[in-house]
Design an enzyme around this catalytic site. Structure first.
Site, mmCIF file in Angstrom:
data_model
loop_
_atom_site.group_PDB
_atom_site.id
_atom_site.type_symbol
_atom_site.label_atom_id
_atom_site.label_comp_id
_atom_site.label_asym_id
_atom_site.label_seq_id
_atom_site.Cartn_x
_atom_site.Cartn_y
_atom_site.Cartn_z
ATOM 1 N N HIS A 1 -1.363 -1.304 -4.136
ATOM 2 C CA HIS A 1 -2.612 -0.956 -3.452
ATOM 3 C C HIS A 1 -2.646 0.541 -3.202
ATOM 4 O O HIS A 1 -1.742 1.091 -2.554
ATOM 5 C CB HIS A 1 -2.703 -1.734 -2.133
ATOM 6 C CG HIS A 1 -4.002 -1.623 -1.407
ATOM 7 N ND1 HIS A 1 -5.133 -2.313 -1.802
ATOM 8 C CD2 HIS A 1 -4.348 -0.907 -0.315
ATOM 9 C CE1 HIS A 1 -6.122 -2.027 -0.959
ATOM 10 N NE2 HIS A 1 -5.674 -1.185 -0.053
ATOM 11 N N SER B 1 0.841 -1.197 0.000
ATOM 12 C CA SER B 1 0.000 0.000 0.000
ATOM 13 C C SER B 1 0.876 1.246 0.000
ATOM 14 O O SER B 1 1.727 1.414 0.896
ATOM 15 C CB SER B 1 -0.878 0.039 1.251
ATOM 16 O OG SER B 1 -1.373 1.377 1.429
ATOM 17 N N ASP C 1 -6.627 -6.664 4.243
ATOM 18 C CA ASP C 1 -6.090 -5.315 4.274
ATOM 19 C C ASP C 1 -5.969 -4.789 5.697
ATOM 20 O O ASP C 1 -6.954 -4.633 6.400
ATOM 21 C CB ASP C 1 -7.026 -4.400 3.463
ATOM 22 C CG ASP C 1 -6.392 -3.072 3.163
ATOM 23 O OD1 ASP C 1 -7.084 -2.207 2.588
ATOM 24 O OD2 ASP C 1 -5.208 -2.883 3.507
ATOM 25 N N GLY C 2 -4.700 -4.576 6.101
ATOM 26 C CA GLY C 2 -4.499 -3.951 7.398
ATOM 27 C C GLY C 2 -3.797 -4.873 8.375
ATOM 28 O O GLY C 2 -4.305 -5.957 8.670
ATOM 29 N N GLY C 3 -2.647 -4.426 8.856
ATOM 30 C CA GLY C 3 -1.947 -5.185 9.900
ATOM 31 C C GLY C 3 -1.263 -6.436 9.404
ATOM 32 O O GLY C 3 -0.891 -7.305 10.196
ATOM 33 N N MET D 1 -11.241 -6.022 5.685
ATOM 34 C CA MET D 1 -10.424 -5.113 6.485
ATOM 35 C C MET D 1 -10.062 -5.778 7.810
ATOM 36 O O MET D 1 -10.951 -6.282 8.510
ATOM 37 C CB MET D 1 -11.173 -3.811 6.771
ATOM 38 C CG MET D 1 -11.468 -2.932 5.555
ATOM 39 S SD MET D 1 -9.997 -2.419 4.670
ATOM 40 C CE MET D 1 -9.154 -1.460 5.933
ATOM 41 N N MET E 1 -8.705 8.132 0.290
ATOM 42 C CA MET E 1 -9.466 8.498 1.485
ATOM 43 C C MET E 1 -9.997 9.928 1.329
ATOM 44 O O MET E 1 -9.264 10.813 0.880
ATOM 45 C CB MET E 1 -8.564 8.426 2.724
ATOM 46 C CG MET E 1 -7.989 7.047 2.957
ATOM 47 S SD MET E 1 -6.961 7.009 4.447
ATOM 48 C CE MET E 1 -6.329 5.332 4.347
ATOM 49 N N HIS F 1 -8.411 1.188 -3.676
ATOM 50 C CA HIS F 1 -9.304 0.957 -2.533
ATOM 51 C C HIS F 1 -9.961 2.288 -2.188
ATOM 52 O O HIS F 1 -9.314 3.184 -1.641
ATOM 53 C CB HIS F 1 -8.460 0.410 -1.371
ATOM 54 C CG HIS F 1 -9.229 0.200 -0.108
ATOM 55 N ND1 HIS F 1 -8.600 -0.024 1.091
ATOM 56 C CD2 HIS F 1 -10.557 0.153 0.149
ATOM 57 C CE1 HIS F 1 -9.511 -0.190 2.035
ATOM 58 N NE2 HIS F 1 -10.703 -0.094 1.478
ATOM 59 N N ASP G 1 -4.634 3.588 -1.611
ATOM 60 C CA ASP G 1 -5.657 3.879 -0.587
ATOM 61 C C ASP G 1 -6.207 5.290 -0.736
ATOM 62 O O ASP G 1 -5.578 6.260 -0.330
ATOM 63 C CB ASP G 1 -5.053 3.705 0.814
ATOM 64 C CG ASP G 1 -4.955 2.240 1.205
ATOM 65 O OD1 ASP G 1 -3.889 1.834 1.685
ATOM 66 O OD2 ASP G 1 -5.955 1.518 1.025
ATOM 67 N N MET H 1 -11.976 4.481 -0.008
ATOM 68 C CA MET H 1 -12.564 4.720 1.306
ATOM 69 C C MET H 1 -13.222 6.088 1.247
ATOM 70 O O MET H 1 -12.747 7.075 1.829
ATOM 71 C CB MET H 1 -11.483 4.637 2.397
ATOM 72 C CG MET H 1 -11.028 3.214 2.640
ATOM 73 S SD MET H 1 -9.427 3.079 3.434
ATOM 74 C CE MET H 1 -8.367 3.259 1.994
ATOM 75 N N GLY I 1 1.348 -2.301 4.063
ATOM 76 C CA GLY I 1 1.868 -0.945 3.934
ATOM 77 C C GLY I 1 3.124 -0.796 4.766
ATOM 78 O O GLY I 1 4.237 -0.874 4.264
ATOM 79 N N SER I 2 2.922 -0.701 6.080
ATOM 80 C CA SER I 2 4.082 -0.446 6.957
ATOM 81 C C SER I 2 5.069 -1.605 6.931
ATOM 82 O O SER I 2 6.277 -1.403 7.011
ATOM 83 C CB SER I 2 3.617 -0.163 8.388
ATOM 84 O OG SER I 2 2.634 -1.106 8.766
ATOM 85 N N GLY J 1 -8.422 4.009 7.537
ATOM 86 C CA GLY J 1 -8.022 5.406 7.702
ATOM 87 C C GLY J 1 -6.530 5.573 7.881
ATOM 88 O O GLY J 1 -5.983 6.619 7.528
ATOM 89 N N PHE J 2 -5.882 4.546 8.424
ATOM 90 C CA PHE J 2 -4.460 4.715 8.736
ATOM 91 C C PHE J 2 -3.676 3.421 8.552
ATOM 92 O O PHE J 2 -4.242 2.326 8.679
ATOM 93 C CB PHE J 2 -4.301 5.199 10.199
ATOM 94 C CG PHE J 2 -5.049 6.464 10.470
ATOM 95 C CD1 PHE J 2 -6.344 6.424 10.973
ATOM 96 C CD2 PHE J 2 -4.483 7.703 10.150
ATOM 97 C CE1 PHE J 2 -7.058 7.597 11.186
ATOM 98 C CE2 PHE J 2 -5.190 8.880 10.365
ATOM 99 C CZ PHE J 2 -6.482 8.824 10.888
ATOM 100 N N GLY J 3 -2.399 3.553 8.283
ATOM 101 C CA GLY J 3 -1.519 2.389 8.255
ATOM 102 C C GLY J 3 -0.922 2.171 9.636
ATOM 103 O O GLY J 3 -1.157 2.956 10.557
ATOM 104 N N GLY J 4 -0.160 1.079 9.754
ATOM 105 C CA GLY J 4 0.576 0.841 10.992
ATOM 106 C C GLY J 4 -0.271 0.431 12.185
ATOM 107 O O GLY J 4 0.198 0.481 13.323
HETATM 108 C C1 DX5 Z 1 -6.186 1.433 5.831
HETATM 109 C C2 DX5 Z 1 -5.793 0.995 4.427
HETATM 110 C C3 DX5 Z 1 -4.763 -0.097 4.444
HETATM 111 C C4 DX5 Z 1 -3.444 0.344 5.114
HETATM 112 C C5 DX5 Z 1 -2.573 -0.870 5.385
HETATM 113 O O1 DX5 Z 1 -7.336 2.240 5.768
HETATM 114 O O2 DX5 Z 1 -6.921 0.529 3.713
HETATM 115 O O3 DX5 Z 1 -4.490 -0.513 3.099
HETATM 116 O O4 DX5 Z 1 -2.753 1.236 4.266
HETATM 117 O O5 DX5 Z 1 -1.454 -0.408 6.101
HETATM 118 P P1 DX5 Z 1 -0.682 -1.434 7.081
HETATM 119 O O6 DX5 Z 1 -0.243 -2.584 6.198
HETATM 120 O O7 DX5 Z 1 0.465 -0.620 7.606
HETATM 121 O O8 DX5 Z 1 -1.677 -1.861 8.116
HETATM 122 ZN ZN ZN Z 2 -6.476 -0.359 1.719
#
Ligand code: DX5
Ligand code: ZN
Length: 218
Positions: A34, A9, A174-176, A138, A38, A67, A36, A69, A196-197, A143-146
């Site tokens: 990916h 991402s 997606d996420g974590g 999800m 927003m 994606h 994102d 959002m 992402g992170s 809304g956020f990475g990490g």
């Molecule tokens: C969150 C995004 C995810 C996010 C994943 O709203 O949809 O794609 O960027 O980031 P990580 O992999 O760091 O959780």
């Molecule tokens: Zn995403």
């Protein structure tokens, strides 16, 4: 498990170097990029729109996995399709007419994805499995990475896998996602995972790569 697709991402990438970051992760084996999107309304953060997608499109050899959002969605679908999105994923929670949104995405020439937030039951996807090419589960609140992986979503992944049956529908998580959670989501039935992170912030001493890219570790 390298049979699973990795979709870095760019939310975690260097916002001043998206082109180079996309090239770097593809060179390291990324399958999808990916993106994102927003809007600061559906989620409490604002990132970028169709013009950014159009700008990075020439730097992506593979799939641009967008994606959304955002809410409402429908009036922006053509813009993302024209920007070169291969997959456009909308949230089932983004409005009352998700079936029409999915039809509009396919009508615009992209593959249609359906995203489910952690609080949304798998039942929300069941009437739509013949109208999607991808279900995005999800595993963090958008809304956020990490953020920390929400383990209760593993049951939902298994339920989506069971509901899909032999339909040609991908499951993207997606996420974590990181080296610890990736095997869990793969075992639960995921075909693709967003990272992402773990990719862009994950450069390690053992794997010092440009831009901190760390695909191999996933
Ligand atoms: C969150 C995004 C995810 C996010 C994943 O709203 O949809 O794609 O960027 O980031 P990580 O992999 O760091 O959780
Ligand atoms: Zn995403």
């Amino acid at each position: 498990d390298r049979s699973i697709k990795i979709a870095p991402s760019i939310l975690a990438a260097d916002f001043a170097n998206f082109g180079a970051e996309c090239a770097a992760v593809e060179a390291q084996g990324a399958d999808w990029i990916h993106v994102d999107v927003m809007d600061g309304h559906f989620v409490p953060n604002i990132t970028f729109g169709p013009s950014t997608c159009a700008a990075i499109r020439p730097h992506i050899k593979g799939v641009m996995d967008v994606h959304l959002m955002i809410a409402p969605v429908d009036q922006y679908i053509d813009g993302f399709a024209q920007a070169g999105a291969d997959i456009i994923t909308a949230h089932v929670e983004a409005g009352p007419h998700i079936h029409r949104t999915l039809q509009a995405i396919r009508g615009a020439g992209a593959k249609a994805g359906l995203a489910l937030n952690p609080g949304t039951p798998v039942e929300a996807a069941l009437p739509l499995l013949d109208d999607v090419d991808l279900v995005l589960v999800m595993c963090v609140n958008p809304g956020f990475g990490g953020q920390k992986f929400i383990h209760t979503q593993l049951d939902k992944i298994r339920a989506v896998r069971a509901a899909i049956g032999d339909r040609p529908v991908h499951i993207e998580i997606d996420g974590g996602c990181d080296p610890v959670t990736a095997p869990l989501v793969a075992a639960a039935g995921a075909d693709a995972l967003v990272a992402g992170s773990a990719v862009f912030k994950g450069g390690s001493v053992s794997n010092p790569t440009p831009y901190g890219v760390n695909i191999a570790a996933i």
